[in-house]
Design a protein around this motif. Sequence first.
Motif, short mmCIF file in Angstrom:
data_model
loop_
_atom_site.label_atom_id
_atom_site.label_comp_id
_atom_site.label_asym_id
_atom_site.label_seq_id
_atom_site.Cartn_x
_atom_site.Cartn_y
_atom_site.Cartn_z
N ARG A 1 5.57 2.79 2.34
CA ARG A 1 6.63 2.18 1.51
C ARG A 1 6.47 0.66 1.49
N ALA A 2 6.11 0.10 2.64
CA ALA A 2 5.86 -1.35 2.70
C ALA A 2 4.61 -1.71 1.89
N VAL A 3 3.58 -0.86 1.95
CA VAL A 3 2.36 -1.09 1.18
C VAL A 3 2.67 -1.11 -0.31
N PHE A 4 3.46 -0.14 -0.76
CA PHE A 4 3.79 -0.06 -2.19
C PHE A 4 4.55 -1.31 -2.65
N GLN A 5 5.44 -1.79 -1.78
CA GLN A 5 6.20 -2.99 -2.12
C GLN A 5 5.27 -4.20 -2.20
N GLU A 6 4.37 -4.31 -1.24
CA GLU A 6 3.42 -5.43 -1.24
C GLU A 6 2.50 -5.34 -2.46
N ARG B 1 2.54 -4.50 -10.68
CA ARG B 1 2.47 -3.15 -11.23
C ARG B 1 2.73 -2.12 -10.14
N ASP B 2 3.47 -1.04 -10.47
CA ASP B 2 3.67 0.05 -9.51
C ASP B 2 2.33 0.69 -9.19
N VAL B 3 2.20 1.17 -7.96
CA VAL B 3 0.94 1.78 -7.56
C VAL B 3 0.68 3.07 -8.35
N GLU B 4 1.77 3.78 -8.75
CA GLU B 4 1.57 4.99 -9.57
C GLU B 4 0.88 4.66 -10.89
N LYS B 5 1.28 3.55 -11.51
CA LYS B 5 0.69 3.18 -12.80
C LYS B 5 -0.78 2.81 -12.63
#
Length: 494
Positions: free
Chosen positions: A381-386, A393-397
């Motif tokens: 979750r911290a990685v995705f925020q960083e 850009r969101d990591v999903e995109k």
Amino acid sequence: MHCVRLEEPQPECQDTRHNLVDTHHREGATHLSQGHIHPNQAPTLRQGVAILRHRVPILQEEEATPHRAVDTLLRLDTRQQQEDFPKLEGTLLQLEAFLRLVATLHNRVREVIPPCLQQGEAGVQHQVAMARLEGLRRDIQGALPQASQCQIILEPLLVAPRCLDTGVAFQPTLRRQQFLGSIKDFPGADPLKDVEVLRKAMKGIGTDENAIIELLGNRSNKQRVALISAYKTTYGKDLVRDLKSELGRDFEDLVLAMLKTPSQFDASELREAIKGAGTDEACLIEILSSRSNAEIQEINRVYKAEYGKKLEDAITSDTSGHFRRLLVSLCQGNRDERETVDISLAKQDAQKLYAAGENKVGTDESQFNAILCARSKPHLRAVFQEYQQMTGRDVEKSICREMSGNLESGMVAVVKCIKNTPGYFAERLYKAMKGAGTKDKTLIRVMVSRSEVDMLDIRQEFLKAYGKSLYNHISSDTSGDYKKLLLKLCGGND
């Protein structure tokens, strides 16, 4: 406090602790020892323990120091917790007072470890203390049945380095109950009496489907599973075989799914997804990306016992490429489960994901696999925020831009489950009922497997995302006895 006690503290650390205890020894008032507290007053550690002592008799036998009393509270075994914690029940005001106590405990953990010991062993003990407080939260949460509309959510700033460095104050909050199921144990359920109801419903001409729905729809999984052996003991017959002879189609599939343990059901769904012509990749992704380590390990055990083949071998023989690697990684059930997060490492992983995808020609799928399948959920979750802050850009995109097909679907599902598991399942349910026809296998699997986990949250996420309640969506998309039992699992309208 027991969980931060140092074996051979340095002199300045001893002073810190004695001053802390002495300060709180002088604080408090008689009315606090009787369990009362002013609404706007945050109790000191000493006062909070006095409140606890009044409410939990076992603490009255301990020495008059906060550390000993808290030590005793944290050492209560399961039986004592069940007997003593309910005595903390009372008004919302009293719950708030207890929350303030635990907040104070958290801050004292930080204070007891002075700067001279913030590294090495003390840092480890701080993390242990945080884990103990989180365990205490779960114990209290499970022992306060009267707080069914409010869940005690303590957010203990488990990011130890950030907490120690910044001195951010910990604040407890009360919020709507989350991550709870719609089905609970039925009080006083007797499997021998329940199988009489089932036998009567199936005996003679015709079947009383409503009796079956009312019984199974009001029993937890463990209470339903117990019916299989009770039925055979009482009547010398196989309950599953009798139900198959009486029921049909989707209603039969739903009833039989409800009579399996979670691991049996998941193993059977994975088996169906793999065997025969074609593979149900979406089912493989859904189960393996959303289950915990312990759940996946139990699925592996059941799969081997039931089907005589390792789940990993079955996946390997039926999939290929990077998608196979993703599924094999997930089916190990070996994700890091530490609750602490190192922000510097999270930034490094975010940079690695960027370098493996958006910032190069081609994609290093192995790097995505290594990070998304092995790192802990709080860390990710911290990685995705960083990553969001770094790339905008969101990591999903980014995954959708860099990958395709089943690998893309699998990676995105992992990310969605880590970010918001109820939201992921709300989307799965919506897509199962969207458009012409219903994906009944998906609908049954999600409703059964999440009914005792997070169905209430899934309902909220569904309503928020699609503007219509899950209950109404099921009502308009299904019919008959099948619909009635699904709505039992749903647990109500929103």
